[in-house]
Design an enzyme around this catalytic site. Structure first.
Site, PDB file in Angstrom:
ATOM      1  N   GLU A 153      87.447  21.617  23.970  1.00 22.17           N
ATOM      2  CA  GLU A 153      86.457  21.237  22.957  1.00 22.17           C
ATOM      3  C   GLU A 153      87.172  21.081  21.615  1.00 22.17           C
ATOM      4  O   GLU A 153      87.950  21.958  21.218  1.00 22.17           O
ATOM      5  CB  GLU A 153      85.372  22.312  22.830  1.00 22.17           C
ATOM      6  CG  GLU A 153      84.381  21.989  21.724  1.00 22.17           C
ATOM      7  CD  GLU A 153      83.217  22.971  21.604  1.00 22.17           C
ATOM      8  OE1 GLU A 153      83.186  23.976  22.347  1.00 22.17           O
ATOM      9  OE2 GLU A 153      82.346  22.726  20.747  1.00 22.17           O
ATOM     10  N   ASN A 165      81.779  17.627  18.994  1.00 18.72           N
ATOM     11  CA  ASN A 165      80.487  18.131  18.534  1.00 18.72           C
ATOM     12  C   ASN A 165      79.832  17.089  17.645  1.00 18.72           C
ATOM     13  O   ASN A 165      80.503  16.430  16.858  1.00 18.72           O
ATOM     14  CB  ASN A 165      80.679  19.413  17.728  1.00 18.72           C
ATOM     15  CG  ASN A 165      81.041  20.572  18.630  1.00 18.72           C
ATOM     16  OD1 ASN A 165      80.186  21.133  19.305  1.00 18.72           O
ATOM     17  ND2 ASN A 165      82.320  20.905  18.675  1.00 18.72           N
ATOM     18  N   GLU A 168      78.705  16.914  22.522  1.00 19.06           N
ATOM     19  CA  GLU A 168      77.838  18.099  22.503  1.00 19.06           C
ATOM     20  C   GLU A 168      76.928  18.042  21.301  1.00 19.06           C
ATOM     21  O   GLU A 168      77.387  17.757  20.199  1.00 19.06           O
ATOM     22  CB  GLU A 168      78.697  19.365  22.347  1.00 19.06           C
ATOM     23  CG  GLU A 168      79.697  19.557  23.444  1.00 19.06           C
ATOM     24  CD  GLU A 168      80.461  20.884  23.296  1.00 19.06           C
ATOM     25  OE1 GLU A 168      80.213  21.632  22.328  1.00 19.06           O
ATOM     26  OE2 GLU A 168      81.308  21.135  24.157  1.00 19.06           O
ATOM     27  N   ASP A 221      74.455  21.921  23.528  1.00 21.99           N
ATOM     28  CA  ASP A 221      75.250  23.049  23.018  1.00 21.99           C
ATOM     29  C   ASP A 221      74.346  24.212  22.609  1.00 21.99           C
ATOM     30  O   ASP A 221      73.173  24.006  22.271  1.00 21.99           O
ATOM     31  CB  ASP A 221      76.037  22.551  21.795  1.00 21.99           C
ATOM     32  CG  ASP A 221      77.291  23.364  21.537  1.00 21.99           C
ATOM     33  OD1 ASP A 221      77.498  24.376  22.232  1.00 21.99           O
ATOM     34  OD2 ASP A 221      78.065  22.969  20.645  1.00 21.99           O
ATOM     35  N   GLU A 270      79.604  29.935  27.199  1.00 22.49           N
ATOM     36  CA  GLU A 270      80.436  30.015  25.990  1.00 22.49           C
ATOM     37  C   GLU A 270      80.776  31.461  25.660  1.00 22.49           C
ATOM     38  O   GLU A 270      80.015  32.370  25.966  1.00 22.49           O
ATOM     39  CB  GLU A 270      79.664  29.456  24.791  1.00 22.49           C
ATOM     40  CG  GLU A 270      79.340  27.983  24.859  1.00 22.49           C
ATOM     41  CD  GLU A 270      78.750  27.499  23.539  1.00 22.49           C
ATOM     42  OE1 GLU A 270      79.524  26.959  22.732  1.00 22.49           O
ATOM     43  OE2 GLU A 270      77.541  27.664  23.308  1.00 22.49           O
TER      44      GLU A 270
HETATM   45  P1  C2E Z   1      80.257  25.563  19.082  1.00 22.62           P
HETATM   46  O1  C2E Z   1      80.319  24.102  19.361  1.00 22.62           O
HETATM   47  O2  C2E Z   1      79.326  26.363  19.866  1.00 22.62           O
HETATM   48  O3  C2E Z   1      81.752  26.048  19.215  1.00 22.62           O
HETATM   49  C1  C2E Z   1      82.093  27.268  19.717  1.00 22.62           C
HETATM   50  C2  C2E Z   1      82.398  28.227  18.626  1.00 22.62           C
HETATM   51  O4  C2E Z   1      82.566  29.515  19.186  1.00 22.62           O
HETATM   52  C3  C2E Z   1      83.700  27.908  17.942  1.00 22.62           C
HETATM   53  O5  C2E Z   1      83.611  28.369  16.607  1.00 22.62           O
HETATM   54  C4  C2E Z   1      84.684  28.785  18.687  1.00 22.62           C
HETATM   55  O6  C2E Z   1      85.844  29.083  17.948  1.00 22.62           O
HETATM   56  C5  C2E Z   1      83.854  30.016  18.915  1.00 22.62           C
HETATM   57  N1  C2E Z   1      84.313  30.731  20.085  1.00 22.62           N
HETATM   58  C6  C2E Z   1      84.821  30.204  21.220  1.00 22.62           C
HETATM   59  N2  C2E Z   1      85.100  31.183  22.115  1.00 22.62           N
HETATM   60  C7  C2E Z   1      84.763  32.346  21.521  1.00 22.62           C
HETATM   61  C8  C2E Z   1      84.802  33.716  21.957  1.00 22.62           C
HETATM   62  O7  C2E Z   1      85.251  34.058  23.065  1.00 22.62           O
HETATM   63  N3  C2E Z   1      84.338  34.661  21.096  1.00 22.62           N
HETATM   64  C9  C2E Z   1      83.857  34.335  19.879  1.00 22.62           C
HETATM   65  N4  C2E Z   1      83.439  35.312  19.088  1.00 22.62           N
HETATM   66  N5  C2E Z   1      83.805  33.047  19.423  1.00 22.62           N
HETATM   67  C10 C2E Z   1      84.251  32.060  20.259  1.00 22.62           C
HETATM   68  P2  C2E Z   1      83.933  27.448  15.429  1.00 22.62           P
HETATM   69  O8  C2E Z   1      85.150  26.667  15.716  1.00 22.62           O
HETATM   70  O9  C2E Z   1      83.885  28.304  14.226  1.00 22.62           O
HETATM   71  O10 C2E Z   1      82.741  26.441  15.418  1.00 22.62           O
HETATM   72  C11 C2E Z   1      81.486  26.852  15.081  1.00 22.62           C
HETATM   73  C12 C2E Z   1      80.514  25.730  15.257  1.00 22.62           C
HETATM   74  O11 C2E Z   1      80.776  24.676  14.332  1.00 22.62           O
HETATM   75  C13 C2E Z   1      80.610  25.048  16.595  1.00 22.62           C
HETATM   76  O12 C2E Z   1      79.946  25.795  17.526  1.00 22.62           O
HETATM   77  C14 C2E Z   1      79.951  23.731  16.326  1.00 22.62           C
HETATM   78  O13 C2E Z   1      78.549  23.851  16.392  1.00 22.62           O
HETATM   79  C15 C2E Z   1      80.344  23.471  14.876  1.00 22.62           C
HETATM   80  N6  C2E Z   1      81.438  22.515  14.899  1.00 22.62           N
HETATM   81  C16 C2E Z   1      82.746  22.711  15.146  1.00 22.62           C
HETATM   82  N7  C2E Z   1      83.445  21.554  15.060  1.00 22.62           N
HETATM   83  C17 C2E Z   1      82.531  20.593  14.752  1.00 22.62           C
HETATM   84  C18 C2E Z   1      82.599  19.167  14.518  1.00 22.62           C
HETATM   85  O14 C2E Z   1      83.650  18.529  14.621  1.00 22.62           O
HETATM   86  N8  C2E Z   1      81.429  18.521  14.219  1.00 22.62           N
HETATM   87  C19 C2E Z   1      80.242  19.192  14.121  1.00 22.62           C
HETATM   88  N9  C2E Z   1      79.136  18.495  13.832  1.00 22.62           N
HETATM   89  N10 C2E Z   1      80.142  20.514  14.339  1.00 22.62           N
HETATM   90  C20 C2E Z   1      81.262  21.213  14.641  1.00 22.62           C
HETATM   91 MG    MG Z   2      78.294  26.256  21.213  1.00 18.12          MG
HETATM   92 MG    MG Z   3      80.268  22.874  20.686  1.00 17.01          MG
END
Ligand code: C2E
Ligand code: MG
Ligand code: MG
Length: 567
Positions: A344, A402, A434, A464, A521
């Protein structure tokens, strides 16, 4: 060795007069009364009068043709005071007998021979230097695309008007709504054509009292109106808005643009130039923040409006321009065997002063400032380039992007994605998109058609953060998702809470019936993994398998997997 002084007077005269005639510089000799006594060929060519016409006449007798009256007066005055053996220099614009203005640099020497004063004048044609100067002056003051005055010119004009203390003025800032989107979907060249048409239309309006119409670059315009009557300016600005109601036609496409306009006026909204410009900017930012496509006159409350975080928006726009967004990749594995099937893409902002920022720090602002489609396009470009790299290395894995459902309102969304995939020759099935349950709920109807179009393109769709948005379960059968991502809040304490297990089981059963696959997730330990596999989840993501990593790290994981089997 003989030198010139050893020659006879005749020989000396012959050589020097030949030299004088052949000189490329225009040279004349005047007597003490400023009468021509000799002119060379270059001078004749320069001004277009014959030698026989000139000799014996007063320099300046045809003054209206050659030297402007004001310059001639100054030259004569300077010459009458010029000491012996001294020179005088001056630049002036000469008019030739052909009616052409030539910039001239003139040097006059005061000489004496046989107790008589003479003036030796040398003229240099400065045209090329002048042309260069004019080019530089032009570049410093005008926008090369639209030929409109630039910011520097605008600021000078405004300060001139403000010095005239009785003159009331309105400062207007204009920008085109969704400009970045236009550039990313149509390309800069097409948008430049659009901008030129837009400018032409405004110029054709012949707005009265318009003292300056400037183009600061991109979609950034400004105007100064001399105010005699506020309502008149209001009407003029209304006509600006109306001209956008008629479509533009660029490269055979019909396009509409909307503009936002911010206004401040002197003396009501400030006394100083920079304050007035800043206030017009604030009014513009405010109206853009409200959705744009409107005019807003500055009000003092904007100075206290915490809602508009101008600095953050400026930083965000700069981040787009300077490609400060980077993609990190988190592996997605098959829970049964542990094979990495994809990654992802998660955005990070490499902020110049604040370091690497997670999405929680800026995604909200991106959505508020309507920049989410720009972000999507930047991430999509990175993802597609990485897939192309993997394709070359014969590595098989998909990448998930995403998206905020707000982006799907963009009519160009599907086309932009299609073009991107086609350019890099990427199979659409390798792209998963997603979107969160909550963003989907907000735009239930509008999004259906777009999701169908994306499906038709061949990309996979994932829902998602399932379980957090309280979507009606019946939504699931309305939307063509391939994957459901069970939110990490269900996974975090699944081993201790039987109720969570029941919920996940219900989700997997429903997904099975709808022919959708489940991705769990946030899996952080092995017990969670085993339990989720038992409950019927096919795929998983989480720190247990890998944290978000750089492109190179993701690539080497895949290379190791290809070489050694599962890692
Ligand atoms: P998401 O799409 O649900 O992404 C998963 C988030 O959970 C990611 O945080 C990831 O680093 C975190 N994560 C993954 N595995 C674990 C785990 O085992 N434990 C814990 N505690 N956390 C885990 P991140 O990277 O901070 O992203 C947060 C949210 O930001 C994403 O949730 C997504 O909704 C949004 N996001 C990230 N990149 C993009 C993007 O390019 N465009 C848009 N529109 N939203 C984005
Ligand atoms: Mg997610
Ligand atoms: Mg996601």
């Amino acid at each position: 060795m003989p030198d010139l002084t050893t020659l006879t007077l005749d020989a000396k005269y012959m050589i020097l007069s030949e030299w004088y005639q052949l000189s490329e510089e225009a040279i004349i000799i005047l007597d003490a009364e400023f009468r021509y006594i000799e002119v060379n060929k270059s001078y004749i060519e320069l001004i277009g009068f014959e030698r026989k016409f000139l000799v014996g006449r007063l320099f300046g007798i045809y003054q209206s043709n050659f030297v402007e009256k004001s310059s001639l007066k100054l030259i004569k005055k300077a010459l009458s005071r010029l000491p012996l053996n001294q020179s005088y220099q001056r630049d002036f614009l000469a008019m030739t007998s052909y009616g052409i203005k030539v910039p001239i640099n003139m040097t006059i020497w005061h000489l004496e021979a046989d107790d008589q004063s003479y003036y030796l004048c040398i003229f240099k044609d400065n045209s090329s230097i002048r042309e260069d100067q004019q080019k530089i002056e032009y570049l410093q003051n005008y926008n090369p695309l639209t030929n409109l005055p630039n910011r520097q010119f605008f600021v000078r004009r405004l300060s001139e008007l403000l010095l005239d203390s009785y003159q009331e003025v309105a400062v207007v800032r204009i920008s085109i709504d969704s400009y970045r989107l236009l550039v990313s979907s149509l390309g800069q060249e097409t948008v430049d054509l659009l901008i030129c048409q837009f400018v032409q239309r405004i110029s054709d309006l012949n707005l009265s009292n318009l003292s300056c119409f400037a183009h600061f670059g991109g979609d950034n315009f400004a105007m100064i109106f001399e105010l005699s009557e506020v309502n008149l300016v209001r009407n003029q600005l209304d006509s600006l808005m109306q001209l956008c109601e008629i479509p533009f036609s660029v490269n055979d496409s019909t396009l509409y643009i909307h503009i936002s306009v911010g206004v401040s006026y002197y003396p009501g909204n400030g006394q100083q130039m920079d304050v007035l410009i800043r206030h017009a900017d604030k009014a513009l930012e405010y109206i853009k923040h409200q959705g744009g496509d409107d005019i807003y006159w500055f009000k003092e409350k904007l100075n206290h409006n915490k809602l508009i975080d101008l600095q953050l928006e400026t930083d965000l726009r700069q981040a787009f321009d300077e490609s400060q967004f980077v993609a990190y990749y988190q592996p997605k594995v098959e829970l049964s065997g542990g094979k990495i099937v994809g990654f992802e893409a998660l955005v990070r902002w490499q902020h110049p002063t604040r370091g690497l920022l997670p999405p929680s720090e800026f995604i909200g602002a991106i959505i508020t400032h309507k920049l989410s489609f720009d972000l999507f396009l930047q991430m999509a470009q990175k993802v597609v380039a990485l897939l192309a790299r993997w394709q070359e290395l014969n590595l098989k894995a998909h990448l998930c992007l995403n998206a905020d459902a707000a982006e799907f309102n963009q009519v160009t969304f599907v086309t932009a994605l299609h073009n991107l995939l086609a350019t890099h020759d990427i199979d659409p099935v390798n792209i998963h998109i997603e979107m969160t349950e909550s963003s989907l709920m907000l735009r239930h109807q509008a999004i259906k058609a777009q999701l169908a179009a994306l499906k038709a393109l061949g990309v996979c769709l994932a829902l998602d953060d399932f379980g957090t948005g309280y979507a009606s379960l019946s939504y699931l059968q309305e939307f063509p998702f391939d994957f459901i991502k069970v939110d990490r809040s269900f996974v975090a304490n699944i081993t201790e809470k039987p109720i969570q297990q029941h919920i996940v089981k219900a989700i997997t059963t429903l997904a099975d019936a709808l022919d959708m696959k489940i991705v769990a997730e946030g899996i952080e330990d092995i017990d969670q993994r085993h339990l989720l596999t038992e409950l019927g989840c096919q795929f998983g993501q989480g720190y247990l398998f890998g944290r978000p990593m750089t492109e190179d790290q993701a690539t080497s994981l895949l290379l190791d997997q290809a070489k050694y089997g599962l890692v």
